[in-house]
Design an enzyme around this catalytic site. Sequence first.
Site, PDB file in Angstrom:
ATOM      1  N   HIS A  85       8.594  -2.592  -3.263  1.00 10.79           N
ATOM      2  CA  HIS A  85       7.872  -3.498  -2.080  1.00 10.79           C
ATOM      3  C   HIS A  85       9.185  -3.874  -1.614  1.00 10.79           C
ATOM      4  CE1 HIS A  85       4.838  -5.161  -0.298  1.00 10.79           C
ATOM      5  NE2 HIS A  85       5.360  -5.870  -0.200  1.00 10.79           N
ATOM      6  N   CYS A 118       4.725  -0.488   2.703  1.00 11.30           N
ATOM      7  CA  CYS A 118       5.387  -1.343   3.233  1.00 11.30           C
ATOM      8  C   CYS A 118       6.726  -1.075   3.569  1.00 11.30           C
ATOM      9  CB  CYS A 118       5.697  -2.522   1.765  1.00 11.30           C
ATOM     10  SG  CYS A 118       6.414  -1.767   0.871  1.00 11.30           S
ATOM     11  N   ASP A 175       0.714  -0.632  -0.149  1.00 13.25           N
ATOM     12  CA  ASP A 175       0.033  -0.507  -0.508  1.00 13.25           C
ATOM     13  C   ASP A 175       0.500   1.376   0.162  1.00 13.25           C
ATOM     14  OD1 ASP A 175       1.108  -0.186   2.878  1.00 13.25           O
ATOM     15  OD2 ASP A 175      -0.421  -0.313   3.719  1.00 13.25           O
TER      16      ASP A 175
END
Length: 292
Positions: A287, A101, A98
């Site tokens: 990420h 992370c 989101d």
Amino acid sequence: MQPSAPPATSSDASANANEPPRVVNEETNLSDLTDQEIIALSQRMNEDSEADKRPLLSPPAPLSVLREEYERGSAIFVKKIDALIKDGWKTVWRAKGDGDCFYRAFALAFSLRIISSLDPALEAQLAASKIQECVPRFLEAGFMEMVFEDFLETFSTFLQSLGTTPPPSAAQVLSQLQDPETSNSIVVLLRLVTSSWIRSKPEEFEFFLMGPDGEMLSVLNFCQNEVEACGKEADNVQIMALSACLDVPIKIAYLDASGDGSHVDMHSFGPEGASEVPLNLLYRPGHYDFLQ
């Protein structure tokens, strides 16, 4: 809107067989979709819906599970995961994708290191003290106390809970960090910690502050738009700042498409010669997860 493709006929089916699949997105005219494209779109929408239901942080999963996800997609990623497993890495604790992370993965790794230390009560106290030391820097950065006091209290209370006797289990810590109110408060506080450090040392960072389009930003604009705003991904500048401010070394394994896949590049952040074991994170493009 993109121009619509004409419907395929039996005469041109063989020619289309060798063409790459059409990209279907929000700009595609839905009335032009084939049955197969409608099915694929529905499946993708269901997957996206399931992604929204994923916890903010997930229990540990073997790296072999992550490997399986790339077996049909990227041979280099598979090779690099094999290299990680060969080097002794076993599990990954996933953070929800989101934009927050990095901070969630950091908080989890930081917390688990405290409860697994020889003296969790002392380590929790030291961590809470380190966070309290940030308050003068918050005020110097122009953050009003009413802006950060609730987040600070939540994080401090959470850190104190790590020093109880006996200390909480890893599962209990994970459960606390899965709670949106607690987890989001910690994310905001860590963002303020990071921002205030960058603001206090502009000479160290001003030549490395770029926006998403590669444009150079002022310290103020960078901190407001790329650090303090929730949902904005962290990059090297944010990682360096948080690591330096809290005096916590961080090591990140870069799982990307570079090289031949025979090894995984590891990048270290934080003070050189630090005696503490670094927090280990796994980076995939855009990420971060916690790696063990």
